[in-house]
Design an enzyme around this catalytic site. Structure first.
Site: not given
Ligand code: CP3
Length: 352
Positions: A23, A36, A72, A149
């Protein structure tokens, strides 16, 4: 090209310990929040120019040794027929979750080259911008975490429905995992063909399972995915390293070794040397600072990062990372300073 990260994946010697952060692109960065504010999350992921620009933001701001494509884990499920959205404050929601064997039988087996073309195009754009300076990591959710999920309809604490399907309808469970394993390997191979230099498989929630359930219901599909990626030779360049990451696995690292991934991600619930001892030789290790540490005063961050590096002790095959993703309100300056510290400390104390 800075190849520290790829060398560490192969357990070769490096001048210092490579570092990147799960992330590393996200809301803790002001330049991310600026984009964003104007777009929805899925819109950003599905617009290759935006995804490429966001992927490059941490490359410009931090002394990291790898980029990771901005995407994602859940959008590839849309091609199977699942309806996905991201709700404010709630995270991802699947509006038609899998509740029966019939739902699973009705899932399509999509071609990610068509259904996730936007991420493949973003990878091509980023490769053009990186011009070989840094390697690019592609990624996918692993079958269990994707299944959780798809079945729960969103995040979950206990994975009750997921486990009930697994126990009560094992044939449906295995059919679902086979479809997901195929999706994940097709998607990973498409990312490698588009230019990804390594693939991380996120099995973030697999720590919810007992070792016995992991072995019976999950590990065979992780092995299928990794075997399929290893078997494929793209452009005469075999050996794209695979990082397999999960959390809450403290006693299970010996089992994870059987995935045959080149690199195993370790979270902060184990010490790095203990997880490495469970894994045994012949595998690289990524981790494992608690991301919450980045809210502490620098003195504590430095002590905890030093502890991680001293436990790795310069063994070839350590990639410094957090034990899970960077949290939303994390101070950027601490992340930047940590990346520099990892390089400086490890080059003095652990590398020649
Ligand atoms: O690592 C990186 O920088 C690459 C981008 C990346 C994202 N999600 C961007 C994202 C990666 C590798 C993921 C993987 C991901 N997504 C996982 C596995 C890793 C982990 O964290 O366990 C999972 C379970 C998800 C599912 C997911 N996507 C969730 C639970 C959420 C909401 C949580 C949150 O932080 O809002 C997301 C959204 C998400 N994925 C965001 C980002 C930058 C936030 C979106 C936003 O800008 O609002």
């Amino acid at each position: 090209m800075n190849d520290r990260f790829l060398r560490a994946c192969r357990r070769e010697l490096t001048d210092c310990t490579p570092v990147w952060f799960m992330r590393q692109a996200g809301r803790y960065m002001p330049e991310y929040r600026a984009i964003r504010a104007r777009y929805g999350f899925l819109e950003m992921v599905k617009t290759p120019e935006l995804a490429a620009e966001i992927t490059m933001q941490p490359v410009q701001a931090l002394a990291i040794d790898a980029a990771i494509i901005y995407a994602d884990i859940l959008p590839p499920l849309e091609g199977m027929g699942l309806q996905l959205s991201y709700e404010k404050g709630e995270g991802p929601v699947i509006h038609n979750p899998l509740r029966s064997a019939a739902d699973i039988a009705a899932l399509r087996q999509p071609d990610p080259r068509e259904t996730v073309a936007y991420t493949l195009n973003a990878i091509r754009l980023v490769k053009g911008e990186l011009t070989g300076r840094l390697p690019l990591i592609g990624f996918s959710g692993a079958p269990f975490t994707l299944a959780s999920y798809a079945i729960e309809g969103g995040g979950s604490r206990e994975y009750r429905r997921t486990k009930q399907l697994m126990y009560r309808e094992p044939a449906a469970w295995h059919a679902l995992m086979a479809k997901l394993a195929r999706l994940v390997s097709d998607y990973a191979l498409a990312q490698i063909a588009a230019g990804a230099d390594a693939i991380q498989l996120f099995d973030s929630w697999v720590g919810a399972l007992s070792p016995a359930d992991y072995v019976e219901f999950v590990l065979p599909y992780v092995q299928q995915v990794i075997t399929a990626i290893h078997a494929a030779t793209i452009d005469g360049a075999p050996g794209t390293p695979i990082i397999y990451f999960g959390t809450g696995l403290s006693g299970m690292y010996g089992l994870l070794r059987q995935s045959s991934a080149e690199v195993i991600g370790v979270d902060w619930r184990s010490t790095l040397d203990d997880a490495w001892a469970q894994l045994g030789p012949g595998v690289a290790v990524q981790g494992n600072l608690d991301p919450h540490t980045l809210f502490a005063p620098w003195e504590l961050i430095e002590r905890r990062a030093t502890d991680v590096l001293d436990r790795a002790a310069g063994r070839p095959g350590h990639i410094f990372n957090l034990g899970h993703g960077i949290l939303t309100e994390t101070p950027v300056e601490n992340v930047a300073r940590l990346a520099e510290f990892v390089h400086a400390y490890s080059s003095i104390h652990h590398h020649v």
